[in-house]
Design an enzyme around this catalytic site. Sequence first.
Site, PDB file in Angstrom:
ATOM      1  CE1 TYR A  67      -4.242  -1.463  -0.201  1.00  0.00           C
ATOM      2  CE2 TYR A  67      -3.337  -3.013   1.369  1.00  0.00           C
ATOM      3  CZ  TYR A  67      -4.322  -2.661   0.476  1.00  0.00           C
ATOM      4  OH  TYR A  67      -5.380  -3.499   0.236  1.00  0.00           O
ATOM      5  CB  SER A  68       0.490   4.547   1.655  1.00  0.00           C
ATOM      6  OG  SER A  68      -0.678   4.949   0.976  1.00  0.00           O
ATOM      7  CB  ALA A  69       5.073   1.033   2.585  1.00  0.00           C
TER       8      ALA A  69
END
Length: 390
Positions: A67-69
């Site tokens: 995801y947003s990593a």
Amino acid sequence: MTTIHGEVTAGFEPVYEAFSANFARHGDIGAAVCVYRHGRPVVDLWGGVADADTGRPWVRDTLQLVYSATKGATAAAAHLLVQRGMLNLDAPVARYWPEFAANGKADIPVRWLLSHQAGLVALDHAVPLSDALAWEPMVNALATQRPLWTPGTAHGYHGRTWGWLVGELIHRVSGRMPGRYFADEIAAPLALDLFIGLPASERDRVSRMVYQPPAVDLTTASPESIPEELRELVSAWRDPNSFSNRAFAVTDPAEIDFNSSEVQAAELPASNGIGTARGLARMYAGLIDEVDGVRLFTPETLALATEEQVSGADQVMVVPSRFSSGFMLPTEANAMTGPHAFGHTGRGGSLGFADPEHGIAFGYVMNHIIGGPDDVRAMSLVEAVHKSLS
């Protein structure tokens, strides 16, 4: 009891214990954690099940969507262009992407785009998901979109749009799509198992995600039962027109199936990075130290990339946040291992960061996506790293 595989250097045993406890007590199904110190791995662990439906075990090279990593990887690519003199943080975005100047955006500098200050968290009209995966229609929609607040006067987490905005900037400057640029200039030199846009050849290595909703749905709870410190946040969740909801509704349908092969193969530089914990940690290690003869950032670039740009009230997350030009900075809720750390979280628990002061680079990935404030898995691992250092 879940069998834990891998290696831990003497002194970092607390990380092994915390990782094992994540399976026994905190809900991990399949996961991996990796820690580098001064450019060398000191923790490399994995365990559990990669596919809960089939029982396929999590192995050393299992890949996981983070995801947003992903944003940390994309930010690293952007700053590599800055380091090479191809991108100027203080230049208008429109210098590199002329169409972006529409609707009052001609003077927005690159650093505001990277630090969530551009006011482009949402679209007036959602783009069909198939068009968003195709790249150009979403980029065109963002180029013509009016800012939703006066740029530079506030910041708000551009949860989905950030990837297309920064990704198109990388595309215009480098001549390569952002996933390709990352693969060529960061993943290849460091030999990373980390992708933005998954090659078909790697599909069978990907773990399948399991979603767990919050134990208590605060959006349906009675107002008097909500703690006072959460009421503003819950109010935003309940309002379909709030930035908190609109920021994650830029496609039609708004919900994206990140287990789908089509989504995993596309380039979504804000949200569909796929890799190992080792790949995530090794990337951050290569930003702050030499790793097998490779160091990506000069000290000057590192200082520039991690300098705070904004802090305080976040127009989307409705909690205090801190950002450099692309990276999350430590907060009370995500202290990492010290005040000089930088990195990025991902939905449901994934985390990658570096701490130059301690020479630490960290990556944690997992397939059990847990919603709400009760997820302590990543923070328990970070606390164990901190304990190992002290």
